[in-house]
Write a protein that holds these residues in place. Sequence first.
Motif, PDB file in Angstrom:
ATOM      1  N   ILE A 130     -40.119  13.651  16.035  1.00 52.65           N
ATOM      2  CA  ILE A 130     -39.874  14.127  17.402  1.00 52.65           C
ATOM      3  C   ILE A 130     -39.532  12.967  18.328  1.00 52.65           C
ATOM      4  N   PHE A 131     -40.282  11.898  18.218  1.00 50.52           N
ATOM      5  CA  PHE A 131     -40.078  10.761  19.114  1.00 50.52           C
ATOM      6  C   PHE A 131     -38.671  10.179  18.959  1.00 50.52           C
ATOM      7  N   SER A 132     -38.291   9.890  17.713  1.00 51.23           N
ATOM      8  CA  SER A 132     -36.976   9.272  17.484  1.00 51.23           C
ATOM      9  C   SER A 132     -35.844  10.256  17.727  1.00 51.23           C
ATOM     10  N   ILE A 133     -36.065  11.522  17.404  1.00 48.91           N
ATOM     11  CA  ILE A 133     -35.026  12.527  17.656  1.00 48.91           C
ATOM     12  C   ILE A 133     -34.755  12.646  19.158  1.00 48.91           C
ATOM     13  N   GLY A 134     -35.824  12.619  19.961  1.00 48.93           N
ATOM     14  CA  GLY A 134     -35.628  12.667  21.402  1.00 48.93           C
ATOM     15  C   GLY A 134     -34.765  11.524  21.895  1.00 48.93           C
ATOM     16  N   LEU A 135     -34.995  10.325  21.373  1.00 50.92           N
ATOM     17  CA  LEU A 135     -34.215   9.152  21.779  1.00 50.92           C
ATOM     18  C   LEU A 135     -32.754   9.278  21.357  1.00 50.92           C
ATOM     19  N   MET A 136     -32.523   9.784  20.165  1.00 48.38           N
ATOM     20  CA  MET A 136     -31.149   9.921  19.691  1.00 48.38           C
ATOM     21  C   MET A 136     -30.449  11.091  20.361  1.00 48.38           C
ATOM     22  N   TYR A 137     -31.208  12.165  20.578  1.00 46.30           N
ATOM     23  CA  TYR A 137     -30.632  13.401  21.102  1.00 46.30           C
ATOM     24  C   TYR A 137     -30.178  13.264  22.547  1.00 46.30           C
ATOM     25  N   ILE A 138     -30.912  12.501  23.345  1.00 45.28           N
ATOM     26  CA  ILE A 138     -30.583  12.450  24.779  1.00 45.28           C
ATOM     27  C   ILE A 138     -29.974  11.096  25.174  1.00 45.28           C
ATOM     28  N   PRO A 139     -30.748  10.000  25.323  1.00 44.70           N
ATOM     29  CA  PRO A 139     -30.074   8.743  25.708  1.00 44.70           C
ATOM     30  C   PRO A 139     -29.123   8.236  24.639  1.00 44.70           C
ATOM     31  N   GLY A 140     -29.430   8.484  23.364  1.00 42.25           N
ATOM     32  CA  GLY A 140     -28.539   8.039  22.288  1.00 42.25           C
ATOM     33  C   GLY A 140     -27.166   8.674  22.365  1.00 42.25           C
ATOM     34  N   VAL A 141     -27.108   9.907  22.843  1.00 39.51           N
ATOM     35  CA  VAL A 141     -25.823  10.591  23.030  1.00 39.51           C
ATOM     36  C   VAL A 141     -25.201  10.218  24.374  1.00 39.51           C
ATOM     37  N   LEU A 142     -25.986  10.293  25.426  1.00 41.68           N
ATOM     38  CA  LEU A 142     -25.438  10.102  26.766  1.00 41.68           C
ATOM     39  C   LEU A 142     -24.896   8.694  26.991  1.00 41.68           C
ATOM     40  N   GLN A 143     -25.409   7.706  26.242  1.00 37.85           N
ATOM     41  CA  GLN A 143     -24.901   6.351  26.432  1.00 37.85           C
ATOM     42  C   GLN A 143     -23.428   6.225  26.048  1.00 37.85           C
ATOM     43  N   LEU A 144     -22.901   7.188  25.313  1.00 43.52           N
ATOM     44  CA  LEU A 144     -21.473   7.157  24.981  1.00 43.52           C
ATOM     45  C   LEU A 144     -20.596   7.250  26.233  1.00 43.52           C
ATOM     46  N   PHE A 145     -21.134   7.818  27.305  1.00 46.78           N
ATOM     47  CA  PHE A 145     -20.376   7.923  28.550  1.00 46.78           C
ATOM     48  C   PHE A 145     -20.027   6.555  29.143  1.00 46.78           C
ATOM     49  N   ILE A 146     -20.873   5.561  28.909  1.00 47.06           N
ATOM     50  CA  ILE A 146     -20.787   4.304  29.642  1.00 47.06           C
ATOM     51  C   ILE A 146     -19.443   3.616  29.460  1.00 47.06           C
ATOM     52  N   HIS A 147     -18.868   3.716  28.267  1.00 48.73           N
ATOM     53  CA  HIS A 147     -17.627   2.995  27.986  1.00 48.73           C
ATOM     54  C   HIS A 147     -16.416   3.916  27.837  1.00 48.73           C
ATOM     55  N   LEU A 148     -16.542   5.158  28.311  1.00 52.04           N
ATOM     56  CA  LEU A 148     -15.389   6.054  28.306  1.00 52.04           C
ATOM     57  C   LEU A 148     -14.512   5.804  29.525  1.00 52.04           C
ATOM     58  N   HIS A 149     -13.219   6.053  29.374  1.00 54.57           N
ATOM     59  CA  HIS A 149     -12.295   6.030  30.504  1.00 54.57           C
ATOM     60  C   HIS A 149     -12.651   7.189  31.435  1.00 54.57           C
ATOM     61  N   PRO A 150     -12.468   7.023  32.753  1.00 52.30           N
ATOM     62  CA  PRO A 150     -12.800   8.121  33.686  1.00 52.30           C
ATOM     63  C   PRO A 150     -12.165   9.454  33.311  1.00 52.30           C
ATOM     64  N   LEU A 151     -10.912   9.445  32.830  1.00 52.72           N
ATOM     65  CA  LEU A 151     -10.281  10.713  32.442  1.00 52.72           C
ATOM     66  C   LEU A 151     -10.960  11.327  31.226  1.00 52.72           C
ATOM     67  N   GLU A 152     -11.482  10.483  30.335  1.00 51.53           N
ATOM     68  CA  GLU A 152     -12.214  11.015  29.189  1.00 51.53           C
ATOM     69  C   GLU A 152     -13.520  11.667  29.635  1.00 51.53           C
ATOM     70  N   ILE A 153     -14.179  11.042  30.595  1.00 52.13           N
ATOM     71  CA  ILE A 153     -15.409  11.643  31.134  1.00 52.13           C
ATOM     72  C   ILE A 153     -15.098  13.000  31.767  1.00 52.13           C
ATOM     73  N   VAL A 154     -14.015  13.045  32.528  1.00 53.10           N
ATOM     74  CA  VAL A 154     -13.620  14.313  33.156  1.00 53.10           C
ATOM     75  C   VAL A 154     -13.354  15.369  32.090  1.00 53.10           C
ATOM     76  N   LEU A 155     -12.654  15.007  31.019  1.00 51.44           N
ATOM     77  CA  LEU A 155     -12.346  15.977  29.970  1.00 51.44           C
ATOM     78  C   LEU A 155     -13.614  16.507  29.312  1.00 51.44           C
TER      79      LEU A 155
END
Length: 283
Positions: A130-155
């Motif tokens: 549960i502990f590690s899944i929570g980390l991967m499921y939420i911040p582990g996924v959302l951190q992908l936003f940080i280096h996306l182009h603004p248009l990719e974020i919009v899409l």
Amino acid sequence: MNTSSGSAASEAYGRHPMSFLSSHIQRLLTALVLLPLLAWAIASGPVVIGLLVGLVSVFGLWEFYSFFWPDHPLRKAGGIVLGGLVIAWQAASPNPAALPFLLALWAGNLFFLTQYARDAESAQPADGMIFSIGLMYIPGVLQLFIHLHPLEIVLVLLATFASDTGAYYAGCWWGRRKVWPVISPKKTWMGSMGGLGLCITLSLVLGLAFGDAAWYHWIWVGAVLNIAAQFGDFFESALKRKLQIKDSGRLLPGHGGLLDRIDSLLLVLPVYAAVTIFLPLFL
């Protein structure tokens, strides 16, 4: 508004039409607050996006861990601290190799989903993870936003919101036959098709206006992201039903908790990242 449409909405969601109207107004007001915030963050650049990702992760992790540990605030706080470290590490040193781990996580999530659909009594979330899944499921996924182009974020956001909004209103007004009642009793085939149609349409419009791929690629991408959105939603629905939880929280009026709003996004985002490895959409 005709009477038959009002009856369809009431029947599809099992409530009085005025209750549907109240929910609609709540969803609209929530969107009016959140959309300017998202637009400002995207326009402000990676630092503000990273801070917003961190804030969403804090609330998301608290709700997720509360599913399993409602009376253990120290466990939840520890997970939130580690989630912040995940985001900070990714912001300082981006590592595309993290993507396979995210996809592996979702393979496990979808395995639980199918197990629950077959035998709800015997299906169990992996308590020890549960502990590690929570980390991967939420911040582990959302951190992908940080280096996306603004248009990719919009899409990504547009595909997620279109899938949810199209499904909600098409299901309310025309929904009858259920897609997967053992997982989500209210979701209908008409809702599913409404979300698919709106997601493809808006992805195509955005792609033709600002993208660099052929028009048929945008149709394909819209369909893939919509399917991801639906399965992301189904996964959280199965998890909540297994744990006998109605909403992940009460943070967002008309939506429930934060996880109820971003459950689709948490699969759309890694799927989009995987698609762009083979098919760059914005050059």
